[in-house]
Design a protein around this motif. Structure first.
Motif, short mmCIF file in Angstrom:
data_model
loop_
_atom_site.label_atom_id
_atom_site.label_comp_id
_atom_site.label_asym_id
_atom_site.label_seq_id
_atom_site.Cartn_x
_atom_site.Cartn_y
_atom_site.Cartn_z
N TRP A 93 24.08 78.86 -68.58
CA TRP A 93 23.69 78.56 -67.19
C TRP A 93 24.54 77.43 -66.62
N SER A 94 24.77 76.39 -67.41
CA SER A 94 25.55 75.25 -66.92
C SER A 94 27.00 75.62 -66.66
N THR A 96 28.21 78.39 -65.55
CA THR A 96 28.28 79.21 -64.34
C THR A 96 29.31 80.35 -64.42
N GLU A 97 29.80 80.66 -65.59
CA GLU A 97 30.85 81.69 -65.73
C GLU A 97 30.28 83.09 -65.56
N ARG A 99 26.47 85.60 -65.06
CA ARG A 99 25.06 85.58 -64.64
C ARG A 99 24.15 86.34 -65.61
N SER A 115 21.52 83.31 -64.37
CA SER A 115 21.62 82.72 -63.03
C SER A 115 20.44 81.79 -62.78
N TYR A 167 22.51 83.26 -56.32
CA TYR A 167 23.04 81.93 -56.60
C TYR A 167 22.05 80.80 -56.34
N THR A 170 21.34 78.89 -59.49
CA THR A 170 22.44 78.62 -60.41
C THR A 170 22.63 77.12 -60.59
N ALA A 171 23.40 76.77 -61.60
CA ALA A 171 23.62 75.35 -61.89
C ALA A 171 24.21 74.62 -60.70
N TYR A 172 25.11 75.28 -59.97
CA TYR A 172 25.70 74.68 -58.78
C TYR A 172 24.62 74.30 -57.78
N TYR A 306 20.07 71.12 -68.16
CA TYR A 306 21.53 71.15 -68.12
C TYR A 306 22.18 70.89 -69.47
N GLN A 612 29.40 85.76 -56.74
CA GLN A 612 30.01 86.04 -58.03
C GLN A 612 31.51 86.31 -57.85
#
Length: 991
Positions: A93-94, A96-97, A99, A115, A167, A170-172, A306, A612
Motif C-alpha cells: 500500500w505504501s 503505491t505501485e 492496487r 488501494s 485512489y 491510497t497512500a498518496y 504506513y 492508475q
C-alpha cells in the motif's frame, strides 16, 4: 528462477498466467529481474517488488513497444513459507505501485486490495482480510475467469470488476489528507505561520523517512540510516526515537534539525532564526502524534498503517503543491503523479538514454516533474552502464559523485514561491536517498547546494536574463491565470518577443510556452506542457484561431494528448476540485515537417479516473494533416467526439449559409436578434454611484417591471415559471436591444438540451437574461419567424453541429451549454432541403448525441461502457458490410456477417466475402475460439491478441474483428470507421 511448488504452479495455471506449455506470459519472477529478455521498465518494477518481498509481478504489456509495461499485481508464494500479511499489505500500500496483490497458499489463492490501508481494530491491533478467496482445487472455472490474466492483459479487469480500486484511500491521498489536518491544527490552534508550518511538516516527514529507511539482506540483517542509539544523546533529549525527541521539548527538535543540517549540508534541514524563534514557543505535540500514530479523539492516527521505507519520493515533492493549491487561486494545481510519469515516459523513454541532457521546469512548484526527470536520468545512467558492461548496477558510494554531478548538470527549475523552491531542492536531494543504501546515506551522502539549479524567481523576471541558456527538454504544468498587460515586465517581454499574434485571453500558460520554446536547443529540443485545451484546440474565435495557426506554422508539433474527457476528474483533489479541460502539448524547436500531428483523445475509463494509468487504444488516435491543423478549426472537436467521417461531414456543413447570415439578410425587413439582459450584481442596492458614473450599469425602463424568467426555468418543454423584474439598473451591454423583448419574438436558450434545443415562439412581451438569444420580427414576418422556429425545434442536426463546433459545449463544466455564435453558426440555407443527409450521416449524428456527449459529461452509468447486446452487434455488422459492399459487391459475391463469438475476454465478429451465408451466433466452444484466434493472430501479426484491445485479421475471404465487449467498440459509427480502414487495408494489399 527459484524452484516453485506444484501448488504455486497450479494456482498460476488456474489464473491463466501459465499456459499448457509451462511458459509464463505477462508474469515475471523477481528472482529473474536481471534476465536480459525483460525490458527496463519491467526491471525497475521488479526491483521495487523484490524490495517489498514479492515473488512475482504480473505486467500489462502493450503492442506499441514504446509504451512502458504496467505492473498490474504482485504475487506472493506462501506455499513453502509464511509471511506477515499485515506487514506485506503496509509495504505494498505504501509503495503505491499496484492496487492488487495475491497470496498463493497450498490450498487457496487470496486476493487483497492494496488501494486501501490495513484496518485497525477497536483494541488497536492491525489486520487485513482478502476480498476474495478461491480454492486451488474446487472452485468453478467461471470464478477463476473473473481474475483471468487475459483481463489484465487488455485492461478489462479494472473496468469490469465490482470492487473499488480507486485512489481515495491510497497512500498518496491518505497522507495528504492527514497532513492537511495536522497543518490546519498548526495554523488554526497553534497559530504557526503557513510557511513555517509547511516546512516543519516536511522536515518531520524527512526525518521519519530517514528513521525508517532500512535495507534487509538475504540473511535478514538490517542496515539503517540512524544507529539504534542515535536519538539517545543529550542534545536530542536522551530519546528513543524521533517522536520522543519532539515530545521532550522544542529545543531538542531544533537541535536535531541543526545537527542534520550540518551533517548533510545543502540547507535541506536549515531553519532561519525567525522560524526557530516562532517554533520555540509553540506546541509541537500534534506533529509527534501524527508521526507516531497515538490515539487522537479515540481514533488511531493512520501513520501506523504506513511503511515509510517504501513510500515513493514523488509524493513528498507533491506535498507543498497540494498545500499551495488549497490556499489560493493563483493557477496552482497539484499535478497527479501518474500524469507526470506518463509525460516523462513520453519525453524520456527509458530505452533511449541520452548524455548531457538538460531539463527545465519553469514553474516547478515543489518539483514533482524535476524529481521524476532526475529519476529517469538515473535510470538512463543505469541502462547505459548495463548496455556497456552487462551488469545491472545498484549505485553505491563509488557512484555518488557521478549521480550528484548528473543532478547538478541536468536538472533546473524556476518558481515564484521561495518555500516551493526549498521543497523542490529537498525532494531532489531525497531522490538520491531513495536509491542509496542507508549506510551510504549516513556515511557518504552530503547534499550539494542546488540554489543555482532551482531558483526562486518569477519566470517572467528570470527569462530576460537567461535567454542564452538552452535545454533539451522544457516540461511542466504552468499556471492557468491571466497576466496583466499593464504590468511593465509583461509589456516588455511581449514587445521583445515581437509576437505576430496575441496570446488568447492573456493566458499565462501560453506565454510560458512561447518563452519556453525560446529556451530549447534548435532542432532536437522538446517542450512538453500541460496546457488549457480551450484556447489551443476548441476556441474558434478569431484571436485563438490566429494564434493556433501561428503556433503550428512556427514549430513542429508531433503530438497532442487530449485529456478533455477527464476534465472533471484529472485535477479533482480533496479540498480543491478543479474542472478544467487540458492537453499535453509536445512542441519541437524546428520547422514543421510534413508528418501528421497525432491527436490522442484519452477516454474517461476507470484506470484513468482511479489514477492508475491512461488507457489509450486504436480509436483514440487521430492523424491530423498539417494543413488541417492550420486551416480546419473544427478538426480537433471532431476528433474528440470520434473522428473518422465526422471531420469531412462537419466540413461539408460549414459550407452552407449560417443562421446569422440568414438573419442579417432580413435586417432590412425589421428582423433583430441579440442576447438577453445582464443583471450583474444581485440587487440594485449593491450598485454604487461609481458604477453608474463609470457607466458600468445604467437604467433601462423598458426592462423594469416587465415579466422575466430564470434560464433554469426554460427548457425544451417551454418556460415553466416567470416573475416581475423589479430591477432598475442593469449591466451595460452593447448587444442588448429593446426590440428583442417585444412580442412576436423567438427565444433560443444557449443550450443544446437533452433532446432538443430549448426554443419558444411568443406573441407577447417577455424579457430574458443573456443565457438566451432573442429574435424579433415584425407582425408581417410572423410566418417566416415561425418557420425558423420549426426548423430549429427538435432538429438533431443542429444539436449535433453545435456540439461538434462549439468551444464550450462538451468542453466546459456544463457539457450542454453553448455560446451565441454557436447558435447563430448553425447551417441554415434558405431552403432546408439543400441539406441532404445520408444514412451514414444520420448514424454519425445519432451516435454523437446519444453516446459521445454522455461519455463526455457523465462519470457513472455511461451507456457506451456497458456490454454490447447481440442486436447492437448485428447492427454493427450490417453497416460494416454495407460500406464494404459499396466497393466490393459483385453479382456473385458480397460481404456478409458470418458469426459472432463471445468469450470472457472479448467479442469476435467474423465477416466473409462470398456467396450469401447463413448467420450463426457461435460455432465453437470458448477455449476452441481463443486458441483458434490466438493462432491466427500469431501467424498474421506476430503478437498475442491478449495484449491488443483492437485486433483486425484478414484470413483469405474472412475478416476477424476482435475487440472488448463495451458498446463503444461496436457502435454503428465505429463500423463506418472500421470499414473505411478495412477498405484502405484491402486496397494496399492489392484488392
Amino acid at each position: 528462477m527459484d524452484i516453485q511448488s506444484n501448488e504455486y504452479i497450479s494456482g498460476l495455471s488456474q489464473l491463466e498466467m501459465l499456459n499448457a506449455d509451462g511458459k509464463y506470459f505477462g508474469l515475471i519472477h523477481t528472482s529473474d529481474f536481471e534476465n536480459s529478455s525483460i525490458n527496463y521498465y519491467q526491471r525497475l518494477s521488479l526491483e521495487k517488488a523484490k524490495k517489498i518481498g514479492a515473488d512475482a509481478v504480473y505486467f500489462r504489456n502493450f503492442p506499441n513497444q514504446n509504451r512502458p509495461s504496467k505492473p498490474q499485481l504482485y504475487i506472493f508464494d506462501f506455499t513453502t513459507k509464511e509471511q506477515d500479511v499485515v506487514e506485506i499489505h503496509k509495504n505494498v500500500w505504501s509503495s503505491t505501485e499496484v492496487r492488487l496483490y495475491l497470496v498463493i497458499t497450498k490450498t487457496e489463492i487470496k486476493f487483497y486490495n492494496s488501494s486501501k490501508p490495513v484496518e485497525h481494530t477497536k483494541s488497536g491491533n492491525l489486520q487485513v482480510s482478502p476480498f476474495e478467496t478461491l480454492k486451488i482445487a474446487g472452485d468453478a472455472v467461471k470464478k477463476y475467469k473473473e481474475y483471468s490474466a487475459k483481463k489484465f492483459d487488455n485492461g478489462s479487469f479494472w473496468e469490469q470488476t465490482k470492487y473499488d480500486f480507486g485512489y481515495s484511500e491510497t497512500a498518496y491521498e491518505k497522507l495528504i489528507s492527514e497532513l492537511k489536518k495536522t497543518r490546519n491544527l498548526f495554523l488554526d490552534k497553534i497559530k504557526l505561520d503557513k510557511t513555517i508550518a509547511s516546512k516543519l511538516l516536511v522536515l518531520g516527514i524527512l526525518v521519519k523517512y530517514l528513521e525508517e529507511r532500512v535495507d534487509i539482506d538475504e540473511n535478514r540483517n538490517e542496515t539503517r540510516v540512524f544507529a539504534a542509539d542515535f536519538f539517545n544523546q543529550e542534545k536530542f533529549g536522551y530519546a528513543t526515537d524521533f517522536t520522543e525527541t519532539i515530545r521532550k521539548g522544542n529545543q531538542y527538535t531544533l537541535n536535531l534539525f541543526e545537527y542534520l543540517s550540518n551533517h548533510f549540508n545543502g540547507k535541506i534541514f536549515y531553519l532561519s532564526d525567525i522560524s526557530k524563534e516562532q517554533i520555540k514557543g509553540k506546541d509541537l505535540s500534534p506533529l509527534a502524534d501524527f508521526l507516531s500514530g497515538v490515539l487522537d479523539e479515540n481514533q488511531f492516527v493512520f501513520w501506523r498503517l504506513y511503511s515509510f521505507n517504501y513510500l515513493p519520493i514523488e509524493l513528498i515533492s507533491s506535498i507543498y503543491e497540494m498545500f499551495l493549491e488549497a490556499d489560493n487561486s493563483t493557477g496552482v494545481a497539484y499535478t497527479p503523479s501518474y500524469l507526470v510519469s506518463f509525460m516523462i515516459d513520453e519525453c524520456m523513454p527509458i530505452n533511449q538514454p541520452k548524455e548531457n541532457f538538460k531539463i527545465l521546469d519553469p514553474a516547478c512548484g515543489s518539483g514533482i516533474f524535476l524529481v521524476s526527470a532526475y529519476k529517469r536520468i538515473i535510470d538512463w545512467w543505469r541502462v547505459s552502464y548495463h548496455e556497456k558492461t552487462g551488469e545491472w548496477i545498484q549505485p553505491g558510494k563509488d557512484n555518488l559523485n557521478e549521480l550528484k554531478k548528473l543532478l547538478k548538470e541536468s536538472i533546473y527549475g524556476i518558481d515564484i514561491a521561495d518555500e516551493a523552491v526549498d521543497l523542490a531542492i529537498f525532494s531532489l536531494s531525497l531522490t538520491l536517498c531513495d536509491i542509496l543504501s542507508p549506510k551510504v546515506i549516513w556515511e557518504n551522502l552530503r547534499f550539494d547546494n542546488l540554489s543555482d539549479n532551482v531558483v526562486a524567481s518569477d519566470f517572467f523576471d528570470w527569462y530576460p536574463q537567461n535567454t542564452d541558456k538552452k535545454f533539451d527538454l522544457v516540461i511542466g504544468n504552468p499556471p492557468f491565470v491571466e497576466y496583466g498587460l499593464k504590468v511593465p515586465k509583461i509589456n516588455s517581454l511581449i514587445t521583445g518577443l515581437g509576437l505576430v499574434e496575441q496570446v488568447p485571453n492573456n493566458q499565462s500558460a501560453l506565454l510560458f510556452t512561447i518563452l519556453g520554446m525560446n529556451l530549447l536547443k534548435k532542432e532536437k529540443g522538446l517542450l512538453s506542457f500541460i496546457l488549457p485545451s480551450g484556447p489551443l484546440l476548441y476556441n474558434n474565435s478569431q484571436k485563438p484561431i490566429n494564434f493556433r495557426k501561428w503556433l503550428f506554422a512556427e514549430y513542429n508539433i508531433p503530438q497532442i494528448i487530449d485529456f478533455t474527457y477527464l476534465s472533471n476528474t484529472l485535477f479533482k483533489n480533496k479540498g480543491n476540485e478543479k474542472n478544467v479541460a487540458v492537453s499535453a502539448f509536445f512542441l519541437e524547436n524546428k520547422v514543421p515537417d510534413s508528418d501528421p500531428v497525432y491527436h490522442i483523445t484519452v477516454k474517461k475509463l476507470k484506470t484513468a479516473k482511479e489514477r492508475q494509468y491512461f488507457e489509450i487504444d486504436h480509436y483514440d488516435f487521430h492523424k491530423v494533416a498539417k494543413s488541417d491543423a492550420l486551416e480546419n478549426p473544427f478538426v480537433w472537436k471532431s476528433n474528440l467526439l470520434g473522428g473518422g467521417r465526422l471531420v469531412p461531414f462537419i466540413n461539408r456543413l460549414t459550407n452552407f449559409q449560417s443562421l446569422k447570415d440568414f438573419l442579417d439578410k432580413r435586417k432590412e425587413k425589421g428582423w433583430i436578434y441579440g442576447d438577453g439582459v445582464i443583471e450583474g450584481k444581485k440587487t440594485d442596492n449593491q450598485i454604487t454611484q461609481k458604477d453608474l458614473e463609470e457607466k458600468k450599469y445604467k437604467s433601462a425602463e423598458f426592462l423594469t417591471n416587465k415579466r422575466i424568467f430564470n434560464p433554469s426555468d426554460f427548457d425544451e418543454n417551454g418556460i415553466h415559471e416567470t416573475y416581475i423584474c423589479e430591477r432598475q439598473y442593469f449591466q451595460r451591454s452593447r448587444n442588448t436591444k429593446k426590440e428583442i423583448f417585444l412580442k412576436n419574438h423567438l427565444l433560443i436558450k444557449k443550450n443544446i438540451g437533452k433532446n432538443s434545443i430549448p426554443c419558444i415562439l411568443l406573441d407577447y412581451d417577455m424579457i430574458f437574461k443573456n443565457e438566451v438569444i432573442g429574435i424579433h420580427a415584425s407582425i408581417d414576418q410572423t410566418e417566416q419567424l415561425t418557420n425558423v422556429y420549426n426548423r430549429i425545434k427538435e432538429n438533431s442536426l443542429y444539436r449535433f453541429y453545435i456540439l461538434t463546433t462549439s468551444a464550450r459545449s462538451g468542453v466546459s463544466r456544463s457539457t450542454k451549454t453553448t455560446l451565441q455564435k454557436d447558435i447563430l453558426g448553425i447551417p441554415f440555407p434558405e431552403d432546408e432541403r439543400e441539406i441532404e443527409l445520408t444514412k451514414f450521416d444520420e448514424i454519425l449524428i445519432s451516435d454523437t448525441l446519444n453516446y459521445s456527449l454522455e461519455f463526455l459529461g457523465k462519470d457513472t452509468n455511461v451507456k457506451v461502457l456497458e456490454s454490447t447486446s447481440e442486436k447492437e452487434l448485428i447492427s454493427f455488422g450490417e453497416i460494416f458490410c454495407e460500406v464494404l459492399n459499396l466497393l466490393f459487391e459483385t453479382e456473385s459475391k458480397r460481404y456478409v456477417q458470418k458469426s459472432i463469438y463471445q468469450t470472457e475476454s472479448f467479442i469476435c465478429n467474423i465477416f466473409e466475402y462470398g456467396n450469401e451465408i447463413t448467420f450463426s451466433k457461435t460455432l465453437k466452444t470458448e477455449d476452441e475460439i481463443e486458441k483458434h484466434i490466438a493462432q491466427l493472430v500469431y501467424n498474421k501479426i506476430g503478437t498475442s491478441y491478449r495484449i491488443n484491445r483492437v485486433v483486425k485479421i484478414y484470413d483469405g475471404n474472412l475478416i476477424y474483428l476482435i475487440k472488448p465487449k463495451e458498446l463503444r467498440y461496436w457502435l454503428q459509427s465505429i463500423a463506418l470507421r472500421d470499414a473505411d480502414e478495412t477498405i484502405v487495408d484491402l486496397y494496399n494489399a492489392g484488392y
